[in-house]
Design an enzyme around this catalytic site. Structure first.
Site, mmCIF file in Angstrom:
data_model
loop_
_atom_site.group_PDB
_atom_site.id
_atom_site.type_symbol
_atom_site.label_atom_id
_atom_site.label_comp_id
_atom_site.label_asym_id
_atom_site.label_seq_id
_atom_site.Cartn_x
_atom_site.Cartn_y
_atom_site.Cartn_z
ATOM 1 C CG PHE A 217 -1.864 1.242 1.152
ATOM 2 C CD1 PHE A 217 -3.057 1.162 0.458
ATOM 3 C CD2 PHE A 217 -1.522 2.443 1.752
ATOM 4 C CE1 PHE A 217 -3.902 2.273 0.369
ATOM 5 C CE2 PHE A 217 -2.354 3.547 1.672
ATOM 6 C CZ PHE A 217 -3.555 3.466 0.986
ATOM 7 C CG ASP B 273 5.854 4.142 1.530
ATOM 8 O OD1 ASP B 273 5.798 4.935 2.495
ATOM 9 O OD2 ASP B 273 4.880 3.922 0.786
ATOM 10 C CE LYS C 75 -0.052 7.276 6.621
ATOM 11 N NZ LYS C 75 -1.370 7.836 6.331
#
Length: 425
Positions: A146, A233, A274
């Protein structure tokens, strides 16, 4: 008092249903306020937040240092675009590159934008530095990944909900099994046009699937061997969430903030988002050394809001909080406690058969099928008992509280979770 100040939960949900696109399926709770590890709904009920906005709120809700930095800068200058310099961006770039140990930073806003940026950098490096024929570059990704939901990213997703009827898809990606070094090496050996390997150190959306401790290190060694860029990531796993500054640290003994970058599987390209802002503002970034980042020239990539002064001030404050409050060390210690307590429960449980994770990114696997409603029903019951969590992949519940969690509060939460699970045994 305005209507919006007195809105009820049912009214707020009805407004979203009528006027908003139905691209999410939220838990039916309407939040109005947050502080630290807590959030309150519009009726005033308090909850422990065990999702942290998908790990964006690592520093806790509305951390005063982060909010203060945002408010102070917002009253001076919010946006110039990159048509001009501003007095914050360079300071932020210097601070963040030193913090993570890279030469350069390319600022963006959202996680998906940062992933797209990394893909562009990797491809341009492949053509201009590695010598791969133009239009032939391949990037290896992992099954069940994802990385976002843009058109390019869903092109290499296994999630049919995110893919179906959104084609045609972008070519140039090869999928291999996650946590499978043999599959990775076979693909690297067979394909001379591989430019990069894009990987999550822990697959959060796949159910907090945690690979072997040496997977990241050995994957990086394979990338070095075949002259391929190792792209980490760390949008969800990075910035102390897993008990280390970066999850690629794995189980190293750095106590959460590596000073010697060679002690872990240092990425060639690092993707952050984030918690880079503590959840206060959209901030993401791609970091790399000069040999890679310098392939990007003026006009070839950018963003109107990327690198704005508010984002720079917020990100610096957010990173300072992580270091000053020892959040990585706290996540490591409390994560071990959480898994130990859950394993005690699992020994005699018929409803839960596994807990997994690292630091304060954890998940329990419910003993039911992926198409069942059991995990959702458990989360609804947890809500009633004052704790918010969300299922992923049907029968998995992710638990990721803010890293300002304390031992006493965590044990209270474990009691809520286990008491709720007992009702489903």
């Amino acid at each position: 008092m305005s209507v919006i100040d007195t809105i009820t939960s049912n009214e707020a949900i009805a407004l979203e249903e009528k006027y908003g696109a139905h691209n999410y399926h939220p838990l039916p709770v309407v939040l109005e306020r947050g502080e630290g590890v807590y959030v309150w709904d519009v009726e005033g009920k308090r909850y422990f937040d065990f999702l942290s906005a998908y790990s964006a709120v690592n520093q806790g809700h509305c951390h005063p240092r982060i909010v203060g930095a945002m408010n102070e800068q917002a009253q001076k200058l919010t946006l110039t675009s990159r048509a001009f310099y501003n007095d914050v961006l360079g300071q932020y770039e210097k601070y963040a590159t030193s913090y993570f140990g890279f030469d350069k930073l390319l600022p963006m806003n959202t996680g998906a934008e940062a992933v797209e940026t990394a893909i562009k950098i990797c491809r341009k490096w492949a053509y201009e530095k590695k010598g791969i024929p133009e239009e032939k570059a391949q990037i290896i990704v992992c099954e069940n990944n994802f990385h976002g939901r843009t058109t390019t990213i869903i092109s290499f997703s296994n999630d049919e909900g995110a893919r179906k009827n959104f084609g045609p898809y972008t070519p140039g990606f090869v999928k291999v099994a996650y946590d499978d070094l043999q599959a990775l090496e076979e693909t690297l050996k067979e394909n001379k046009n591989v430019a990069g390997f894009l990987v999550e150190p822990i697959q959060g959306e796949a159910g907090v699937y945690t690979p072997a401790d040496d997977y990241m290190l050995k994957a990086k060694e394979l990338c070095n061997k075949y002259d391929v860029l190792f792209i980490a990531d760390e949008i969800q796993t990075g910035i102390a969430r897993t008990g280390a500054l970066l999850a690629v640290c794995g189980s190293c003994s750095c106590e959460g903030h590596c000073e010697r970058q060679e002690t872990y599987s240092r990425p060639d390209i690092l993707i952050l988002g984030k918690a880079l802002s503590g959840g206060a503002y959209p901030v993401s970034a791609v970091l790399a050394d000069n040999a890679i980042m310098n392939v990007i020239k003026p006009g070839q990539h950018g963003s109107t809001f990327g690198g704005n002064p508010v984002a720079g001030k917020v990100a610096m404050a957010a990173l300072e909080v992580v270091k000053d409050e020892h959040l990585a060390q706290n996540a490591r210690k409390l994560g071990e406690l959480f898994r130990a307590e859950m394993n005690k429960y699992i020994e005699n449980s018929g409803i839960v058969h596994l807990v997994r994770g690292r630091g304060l990114l954890n998940a329990i696997v419910i003993n039911d099928t992926e198409d069942s409603s059991t995990a959702w029903d458990i989360c609804m019951a947890l809500k009633e008992h004052g704790l918010l969590a969300k299922p992923t992949h049907g029968n998995i519940i992710r638990f990721a509280p803010p890293l300002v969690m304390t031992k006493d509060k965590l044990l209270q939460c474990v009691q809520i979770i286990t008491r709720t699970l007992k009702d489903f045994e």
